[in-house]
Design a protein around this motif. Structure first.
Motif, PDB file in Angstrom:
ATOM      1  N   PHE A  35      51.932  48.651  48.309  1.00 36.58           N
ATOM      2  CA  PHE A  35      52.131  49.026  46.474  1.00 36.58           C
ATOM      3  C   PHE A  35      50.973  49.832  46.087  1.00 36.58           C
ATOM      4  O   PHE A  35      50.508  49.896  47.029  1.00 36.58           O
ATOM      5  CB  PHE A  35      52.316  47.471  46.471  1.00 36.58           C
ATOM      6  N   GLY A  36      51.231  49.375  44.695  1.00 38.49           N
ATOM      7  CA  GLY A  36      50.049  50.065  44.108  1.00 38.49           C
ATOM      8  C   GLY A  36      49.034  49.362  43.554  1.00 38.49           C
ATOM      9  O   GLY A  36      48.924  48.384  44.407  1.00 38.49           O
ATOM     10  N   ARG A  37      48.001  49.830  42.976  1.00 40.19           N
ATOM     11  CA  ARG A  37      46.998  48.796  42.440  1.00 40.19           C
ATOM     12  C   ARG A  37      46.740  49.062  40.667  1.00 40.19           C
ATOM     13  O   ARG A  37      47.317  49.196  40.166  1.00 40.19           O
ATOM     14  CB  ARG A  37      45.653  50.248  42.915  1.00 40.19           C
ATOM     15  N   THR A  38      45.840  47.964  40.766  1.00 41.13           N
ATOM     16  CA  THR A  38      45.754  47.986  39.187  1.00 41.13           C
ATOM     17  C   THR A  38      45.723  48.735  38.258  1.00 41.13           C
ATOM     18  O   THR A  38      45.001  49.192  38.851  1.00 41.13           O
ATOM     19  CB  THR A  38      44.874  46.279  39.060  1.00 41.13           C
ATOM     20  N   VAL A  39      46.054  48.448  37.033  1.00 46.49           N
ATOM     21  CA  VAL A  39      45.724  50.090  35.903  1.00 46.49           C
ATOM     22  C   VAL A  39      44.222  50.030  36.188  1.00 46.49           C
ATOM     23  O   VAL A  39      43.698  50.446  35.889  1.00 46.49           O
ATOM     24  CB  VAL A  39      46.350  49.799  35.419  1.00 46.49           C
ATOM     25  N   ARG A  40      43.716  48.389  35.632  1.00 50.04           N
ATOM     26  CA  ARG A  40      42.490  48.137  35.163  1.00 50.04           C
ATOM     27  C   ARG A  40      41.854  47.636  36.420  1.00 50.04           C
ATOM     28  O   ARG A  40      41.986  47.785  37.583  1.00 50.04           O
ATOM     29  CB  ARG A  40      42.726  47.125  34.344  1.00 50.04           C
ATOM     30  N   GLN A  41      40.248  49.146  36.206  1.00 52.37           N
ATOM     31  CA  GLN A  41      39.318  49.105  37.612  1.00 52.37           C
ATOM     32  C   GLN A  41      39.151  47.408  37.177  1.00 52.37           C
ATOM     33  O   GLN A  41      38.517  47.382  36.861  1.00 52.37           O
ATOM     34  CB  GLN A  41      38.915  49.822  36.906  1.00 52.37           C
ATOM     35  N   ASN A  42      38.342  47.260  38.674  1.00 57.75           N
ATOM     36  CA  ASN A  42      37.533  46.192  39.352  1.00 57.75           C
ATOM     37  C   ASN A  42      36.323  46.499  38.663  1.00 57.75           C
ATOM     38  O   ASN A  42      35.434  47.258  38.229  1.00 57.75           O
ATOM     39  CB  ASN A  42      37.829  45.653  39.891  1.00 57.75           C
ATOM     40  N   GLY A  43      35.016  45.286  38.698  1.00 58.27           N
ATOM     41  CA  GLY A  43      33.666  44.966  38.565  1.00 58.27           C
ATOM     42  C   GLY A  43      33.050  46.028  39.775  1.00 58.27           C
ATOM     43  O   GLY A  43      31.833  46.255  39.735  1.00 58.27           O
ATOM     44  N   ALA A  44      33.855  47.103  41.105  1.00 59.09           N
ATOM     45  CA  ALA A  44      33.126  47.845  42.000  1.00 59.09           C
ATOM     46  C   ALA A  44      33.336  48.678  41.752  1.00 59.09           C
ATOM     47  O   ALA A  44      33.645  49.741  42.718  1.00 59.09           O
ATOM     48  CB  ALA A  44      33.455  46.742  43.357  1.00 59.09           C
ATOM     49  N   ASN A  45      33.900  49.443  40.693  1.00 62.19           N
ATOM     50  CA  ASN A  45      35.134  50.305  40.670  1.00 62.19           C
ATOM     51  C   ASN A  45      35.639  50.574  41.654  1.00 62.19           C
ATOM     52  O   ASN A  45      36.207  51.965  42.119  1.00 62.19           O
ATOM     53  CB  ASN A  45      33.095  51.884  40.624  1.00 62.19           C
ATOM     54  N   GLY A  46      36.945  50.079  42.178  1.00 62.28           N
ATOM     55  CA  GLY A  46      37.675  49.741  42.860  1.00 62.28           C
ATOM     56  C   GLY A  46      38.713  49.329  42.051  1.00 62.28           C
ATOM     57  O   GLY A  46      38.682  48.874  40.548  1.00 62.28           O
ATOM     58  N   THR A  47      39.717  49.038  42.761  1.00 62.42           N
ATOM     59  CA  THR A  47      41.159  48.588  42.127  1.00 62.42           C
ATOM     60  C   THR A  47      41.088  47.333  42.583  1.00 62.42           C
ATOM     61  O   THR A  47      40.996  47.033  44.256  1.00 62.42           O
ATOM     62  CB  THR A  47      42.087  49.892  41.950  1.00 62.42           C
ATOM     63  N   ASP A  48      42.006  45.950  42.420  1.00 60.31           N
ATOM     64  CA  ASP A  48      42.424  45.661  43.140  1.00 60.31           C
ATOM     65  C   ASP A  48      44.450  45.521  43.103  1.00 60.31           C
ATOM     66  O   ASP A  48      44.858  46.736  42.593  1.00 60.31           O
ATOM     67  CB  ASP A  48      42.710  44.026  42.373  1.00 60.31           C
ATOM     68  N   GLY A 103      52.386  42.160  33.113  1.00 64.99           N
ATOM     69  CA  GLY A 103      51.105  42.968  32.303  1.00 64.99           C
ATOM     70  C   GLY A 103      49.206  44.001  32.715  1.00 64.99           C
ATOM     71  O   GLY A 103      48.767  43.818  32.363  1.00 64.99           O
ATOM     72  N   ARG A 104      49.657  44.173  34.221  1.00 61.98           N
ATOM     73  CA  ARG A 104      48.005  44.769  34.735  1.00 61.98           C
ATOM     74  C   ARG A 104      48.562  45.936  35.492  1.00 61.98           C
ATOM     75  O   ARG A 104      47.419  46.662  35.864  1.00 61.98           O
ATOM     76  CB  ARG A 104      47.444  43.392  35.671  1.00 61.98           C
ATOM     77  N   ASP A 105      49.960  45.914  36.095  1.00 64.47           N
ATOM     78  CA  ASP A 105      50.288  46.759  36.975  1.00 64.47           C
ATOM     79  C   ASP A 105      50.903  48.758  36.608  1.00 64.47           C
ATOM     80  O   ASP A 105      52.063  47.581  35.427  1.00 64.47           O
ATOM     81  CB  ASP A 105      50.202  46.178  38.660  1.00 64.47           C
ATOM     82  N   LEU A 106      51.325  49.168  37.297  1.00 61.98           N
ATOM     83  CA  LEU A 106      52.372  50.122  37.113  1.00 61.98           C
ATOM     84  C   LEU A 106      53.440  50.083  37.566  1.00 61.98           C
ATOM     85  O   LEU A 106      53.301  48.716  38.813  1.00 61.98           O
ATOM     86  CB  LEU A 106      51.943  51.230  37.602  1.00 61.98           C
ATOM     87  N   ALA A 107      54.652  49.577  36.376  1.00 64.57           N
ATOM     88  CA  ALA A 107      55.792  49.181  36.836  1.00 64.57           C
ATOM     89  C   ALA A 107      56.697  50.213  37.978  1.00 64.57           C
ATOM     90  O   ALA A 107      56.043  51.217  37.953  1.00 64.57           O
ATOM     91  CB  ALA A 107      56.771  48.963  35.246  1.00 64.57           C
ATOM     92  N   VAL A 108      57.577  49.507  38.322  1.00 69.40           N
ATOM     93  CA  VAL A 108      58.578  49.960  39.562  1.00 69.40           C
ATOM     94  C   VAL A 108      59.851  50.401  39.051  1.00 69.40           C
ATOM     95  O   VAL A 108      60.372  49.346  38.530  1.00 69.40           O
ATOM     96  CB  VAL A 108      58.804  49.156  41.124  1.00 69.40           C
ATOM     97  N   THR A 109      59.795  52.066  38.769  1.00 71.82           N
ATOM     98  CA  THR A 109      61.495  52.297  38.141  1.00 71.82           C
ATOM     99  C   THR A 109      62.219  52.421  39.258  1.00 71.82           C
ATOM    100  O   THR A 109      63.345  53.015  38.649  1.00 71.82           O
ATOM    101  CB  THR A 109      60.521  53.581  37.379  1.00 71.82           C
ATOM    102  N   THR A 110      61.534  52.974  40.690  1.00 73.84           N
ATOM    103  CA  THR A 110      62.745  53.424  41.752  1.00 73.84           C
ATOM    104  C   THR A 110      61.904  52.819  42.608  1.00 73.84           C
ATOM    105  O   THR A 110      60.640  52.573  42.949  1.00 73.84           O
ATOM    106  CB  THR A 110      61.858  55.079  41.869  1.00 73.84           C
ATOM    107  N   ASP A 111      63.006  52.329  43.143  1.00 70.95           N
ATOM    108  CA  ASP A 111      63.266  51.302  44.271  1.00 70.95           C
ATOM    109  C   ASP A 111      62.590  52.171  45.724  1.00 70.95           C
ATOM    110  O   ASP A 111      63.123  53.352  46.225  1.00 70.95           O
ATOM    111  CB  ASP A 111      64.363  50.873  44.671  1.00 70.95           C
TER     112      ASP A 111
END
Lengths: 641, 425
Positions: free
Chosen positions: B334-347, B381-389
């Motif tokens: 899966f991908g990661r959050t669009v918003r970066q987290n507190g550690a310059n990473g992504t969840d 409300g937080r992640d890139l949506a999936v448009t291609t399975d």
């Protein structure tokens, strides 16, 4: 009436316990003397299709195979004398077992005692030096190759350095990581060097045995690609192997292995090599037979876990409630020489869900334990502010209120009111400990380790009930296991495939091996597919045979047996004299080797084939013995326990 | 085969049915029908980017204003030209509105020649953000269902029409057989080709003669072992050894490309070696970890993406003319959050990106449909949506390489189709 009898019984037990063993804090009564027999009989009655009840010999083999890394010569006789219940009770109280011999061996391994502070400090100093050297080297090369296009994989930039207290330690710099599997993220040169470490193993034949001993190789300074944390993890791996092979506290070592894997931490991340010795000694080993609650608490507070699952970086997204405190956070930081000349900017704030998620999924409830993404976020909010103080100088748990999200949370349906501060995380741990999914998840994992890959549901339910009754007392859960008919069923006999560590340690134990260089054994474990401290994902290594056995790994297992028997495992000697003494014929040699290795019942095909190979083999008794052992260690039968 | 093994075989055989103890080696040698072995075949390679790769970091939108506010530390300036600049900016790969991460520069030639395609906003319909679950779902090919008895590649292989089976039909360069290959025709897993050899037994001659003796002995031992995971692995291993010896011989030719020294390259180099040696490889699987960037993402991914790109480029070059027969799909759970987290990473997030490389690939194109990054366009409300399975990407690759066009058989419960236009034919 019954209640009266029970009361008297309890009193007697309490008094008896109180007289003899002050150190004990047992929640459940000791195992009855005939526990194995009774449970085996019940197993045969309940499940006749499973086959005959276990004979005494099989019971002894079985109990040793499950509660140790494998029987040593004489172990079976010792357990017979003690009685199975007596042996198990002894193993459940490792503190009462004299282990001075192996402790003396471990005296040289100062890494176990130096503490996270000095190790972290040394590691960060070494890394700084190395980074500086790398920078200089890069500058020289850049000047020389000015014409070539700019490569962007150079040293860590200032902004990256500000984000992470140490450059992420590439996985492959840990000594035993092997190339290829999930466990190793891609990295530049160190990957090749770790691979090199594994490939240093002689591929075949005595001629290819490296001239230098592993010890020397390892201590040789400046060996290409050897990372600064290498020695710590190598020493820790050696200590693990020495204990697995030589400690009398076998059940404790089995449980250390089990819990470490459950609360896995990967040596390849940041400064974990400096944190792992304390983690394994103080967090895991200290609680391995204690209470799951203590274990969970200790892991949650451990710098090793806080770094591995990033909780140290997690903070409230909201600005701090008391404005005065935000600068206090900056003041609390010890000046870091690496940051000299850079603006002292507090790191970005934000929630990190990593620990929250794995705490629920892997440490307590299990993936189907009934939680939602919302619960993960709420749990992560509760743990904001649980971080590591001075990670590079004297890593310790610290709660920083300024980083904590002090709002109200709702975890698994329970309200955690605003203003709880540090206690929010403790509340979460309490909720998880009391949750039936946790009891079930831990129970199933224990049953899988001790009984079979797919343990009977009734057994899981009973262990879970013990968990609930005793608030996760590990000894009590193990007693429930050891007195269960499922444990003593014929279905459980040799039902498990030995893990790489079990195979390597068990083979050396069976052959009464002496170890000069335990790293050789650690390297063998890595080659078979599970480098110690090298599981990158938080799941640890899978605990079922299906995921262990692959064609390549099986060949590595067979080859390890040949290597050990041939005396080609540099730094490890096995004693084949008891098999080779006199002028034995092939039948005698086979018979002795089977007994020595505890091979139990070989299939008639295996037996006749091995015998054929011996009849066709060398005449010298020593070589004949080595051939028998090498063949037997590679048989399908010996892959099991 | 020397007199040693012959005598042994006779001794053993006398105890069971005569001849049944003959190792597969010897039996096949006696039969000697498939001396030529499998010839040139089409191969599907699946590279599993385990750990959840941030697709937005790999193929970054350049005209989504929210990127700069939601992930300021992860956003790079839009392309300034085709090559790397300092400070680094995204690469222009001829897709309006997107830039390629500069670490992927080694892939630009493959993109331009049309053998590399990318699919954006790809992923699973299941909402799980657990690595453990999502990796299982991907490997089983049934999002949300864990009880599926076989992996999707095992099913693909089972449906493939093969003239003759090879013990090396399916190979995973991994210490353990991945779930994607479990529950189907025999598949082989090894961490390293060099691992596939046994040293001589005590008292046996050294060198190749002794090794062959060891091999023969253990092959016979495992031939008659009672059923079980161990015995099955053993039989597969020895059959594969025989094939490897036949095809690769004692010394394999060196690769025709400079691979970087990292685990991905090591795996791909070995798969290329098998493909070029015509061992009959139809499905190859390898893993590449290091994408779980909860902290310090720019540095970690800059390095790891560079390693990935160099490895893929070397693989393609090494295959040479055989690249026409190979399609590689690299995808993540899966991908990661669009918003970066507190550690310059992504969840953990949802939609990500997939790489598709090979001769039959309709490359130089960004496939899929861009879902947008506005609040109401984000998944939960937080992640890139999936448009291609992702399954429609895998189905297209399987149809091209293995001829398996029955999508519901490949992916039970999936009503989608193979992604149109991803393959040339």
């Amino acid at each position: 009436m019954l209640r009266k009898v029970l009361l008297v019984l309890v009193l007697v037990l309490v008094v008896a316990g109180g007289c003899s063993r002050h150190a004990r804090k047992d929640v459940s009564p000791e195992l009855g003397r005939e526990v194995a027999d009774a449970a085996a009989r019940e197993a045969a009655l309940r499940d006749p299709a499973a086959g005959l009840l276990l004979s005494e010999g099989e019971q002894l083999e079985h109990v040793l195979s499950r509660t140790s890394f494998g029987a040593r010569p004489g172990d079976t006789e010792r357990v017979r004398r003690l009685g199975i219940a007596g042996y198990l009770e002894q193993q459940l109280h490792p503190e009462e077992l004299d282990d001075s011999r192996v402790e003396a061996q471990l005296r040289d391994y100062t890494v176990l005692r130096r503490g996270a502070g000095p190790l972290a400090h040394e590691l960060s100093e070494q890394r700084k030096e190395r980074q500086e050297a790398d920078r200089q080297k890069a500058a020289t090369e850049a000047a020389a190759e000015a014409a070539r296009p700019h490569q962007d994989t150079g040293p860590v930039t200032a902004s990256q350095a500000a984000q992470s207290f140490a450059a992420p330690e590439p996985a492959a710099r840990i000594p035993l990581a092997q190339s290829g599997p999930v466990a190793t993220p891609p990295v530049v040169e160190p990957a090749a060097s770790a691979q090199h470490a594994v490939e240093r193993l002689p591929a075949s034949g005595a001629a290819q045995v490296p001239a230098r001993r592993g010890q020397e190789l390892r201590r040789a300074p400046g060996r290409a690609g050897r990372g600064p944390g290498f020695d710590y993890v190598a020493d820790l791996s050696e200590a693990k192997l020495l204990r697995a092979v030589s400690s009398g506290r076998q059940l404790q070592e089995v449980m250390v292995d089990f819990w470490f894997n459950h609360f896995n931490v990967f040596a390849g991340k940041e400064n974990e090599p400096a944190l792992l010795p304390d983690y394994e000694e103080q967090v895991i080993r200290a609680n391995a037979l204690g209470s799951f609650a203590d274990l969970l608490m200790a892991t949650a507070h451990s710098p090793a876990m806080l770094v591995y699952l990033d909780n140290r970086l997690s903070s409230s997204t909201a600005p701090p409630r008391q404005p005065g405190r935000s600068s206090a956070w900056v003041r609390e930081r010890k000046p870091d020489p690496a940051r000299k000349g850079k603006p002292n900017v507090p790191p970005k704030r934000g929630l990190n869900e990593n620990y929250g998620r794995e705490l629920l999924e892997l440490h307590t409830l299990g993936v189907d334990g009934g939680y939602s993404q919302h619960d993960i976020i709420e749990v992560a909010r509760c743990f904001t502010g649980w971080t590591v103080d001075q990670p590079n100088e004297d890593p310790r748990f610290v709660f920083r209120a300024a980083l904590h999200d002090d709002g109200e949370k709702r975890v698994l349906g329970q309200i955690i009111p605003a203003g709880g501060g540090e206690s929010d995380g403790l509340r979460v741990l309490q909720i998880l400990l009391n949750h039936p999914s946790t009891a079930k998840f831990i129970a199933r994992k224990l049953a899988r380790r001790f009984v079979s890959d797919d343990p009977p549901e009734a057994l899981v339910t009973r262990i879970a009930a013990t968990f609930a009754r005793t608030h996760g007392d590990i000894r009590s859960m193990l007693r429930t296991l050891f007195e269960s008919p499922e444990f003593w069923s014929r279905r459980a006999l040799r039902a498990k495939v030995r893990s790489p560590l079990e195979l390597v340690a068990g083979s050396v134990r069976a052959l009464g091996g002496t170890i000069e260089d335990p790293l050789a054994l650690a390297r063998a474990v890595a080659r078979i597919g599970e480098p110690l401290y090298g599981a990158q994902p938080p799941t640890g290594y899978a605990d079922t045979a299906q995921s262990w056995i692959s064609s390549g790994a099986l060949l590595a297992r067979i080859d390890f047996g040949l290597q050990l028997a041939n005396g080609q495992l540099d730094g490890v000697q096995v004693d084949l004299k008891p098999i080779a003494s006199g002028t034995p014929g092939p039948e005698d040699v086979l018979q002795r080797a089977v007994i020595r290795l505890g091979a139990g019942e070989l299939s008639s095909e295996t037996r006749s084939y091995v015998l054929g190979q011996l009849k066709d083999g060398p005449c010298k008794p020593g070589l004949l013995a080595a051939r028998a052992v090498g063949l037997l260690l590679g048989t399908p039968e010996l892959q099991r326990r | 085969m020397g007199p040693f093994s012959r005598r042994t075989i006779l001794q053993g055989g006398a105890l069971v049915a005569a001849g049944s103890f003959l190792p597969a080696f010897a039996r096949r040698a006696l039969g000697a029908s498939d001396a030529a072995g499998p010839g040139r075949r089409k191969t599907l390679v699946f590279l599993f980017l385990r750990g959840a790769l941030d697709g937005l970091f790999v193929v970054a939108p350049t005209d989504e204003p929210r990127v700069a506010t939601l992930r300021p530390a992860l956003a790079l300036p839009p392309p300034k030209g085709a090559t790397k600049t300092t400070p680094p900016s995204l690469l222009d790969f001829n897709v309006p509105g997107f830039g390629l991460h500069p670490a992927l520069e080694p892939l630009l030639p493959l993109w331009r020649e049309g053998s590399l395609a990318l699919v954006h906003a790809v992923g699973s319909p299941d909402s799980s953000r657990s690595h453990f679950d999502a990796q299982d779902y991907l490997e089983l090919g049934t999002p949300g269902v864990k009880s599926t008895p076989s992996g999707w590649l095992a099913r693909a292989l089972g449906k493939t029409q093969l003239q003759s089976r090879s013990p090396l039909d399916a190979v995973a360069v991994a210490a353990r057989l991945p779930r994607s290959l479990q529950g189907g025709p025999d598949a082989l897993a090894f961490a390293n080709l060099d691992q596939l050899r046994l040293r001589p037994m005590a008292g046996a001659p050294g060198g190749p003669t002794g090794r062959t003796q060891s091999q023969t002995s253990f092959e016979a031992l495992y031939q008659h072992a009672p059923e079980g995971a161990v015995a099955t692995s053993g039989r597969e291993a020895f059959a594969a050894l025989e094939m490897l010896e036949k095809k690769l011989g004692r010394s394999a030719p060196p690769p025709s490309a400079d691979y970087p020294r990292n685990p991905i390259a090591n795996s791909l180099r070995q798969l290329a070696q098998l493909i070029k040696a015509d061992v009959g490889l139809r499905v190859g699987v390898a893993d590449a970890g290091g994408w779980d960037t909860h902290a310090a993402q720019p540095g970690v991914l800059n390095n790891n993406l560079g390693q990935l790109a160099q490895s893929l480029a070397a693989f393609h070059q090494d295959l040479g003319a055989r690249a026409a027969d190979v399609v590689l799909v690299a995808a993540t759970e899966f991908g990661r959050t669009v918003r970066q987290n507190g550690a310059n990473g992504t969840d953990h997030g949802h939609g990500s990106v997939a790489f598709v490389l090979g001769g039959n690939v309709n490359g130089g194109k960004l496939h899929g449909r861009w879902p947008g990054l506005a609040d109401d366009q984000l998944y939960e409300g937080r992640d890139l949506a999936v448009t291609t399975d992702l399954r429609s990407v895998l189905a297209a690759a399987a149809a091209s390489q293995l001829g398996t066009r029955d999508v519901p058989a490949l992916f039970p419960g999936f009503s989608g189709i193979a992604l149109p236009d991803l393959m040339r034919s």
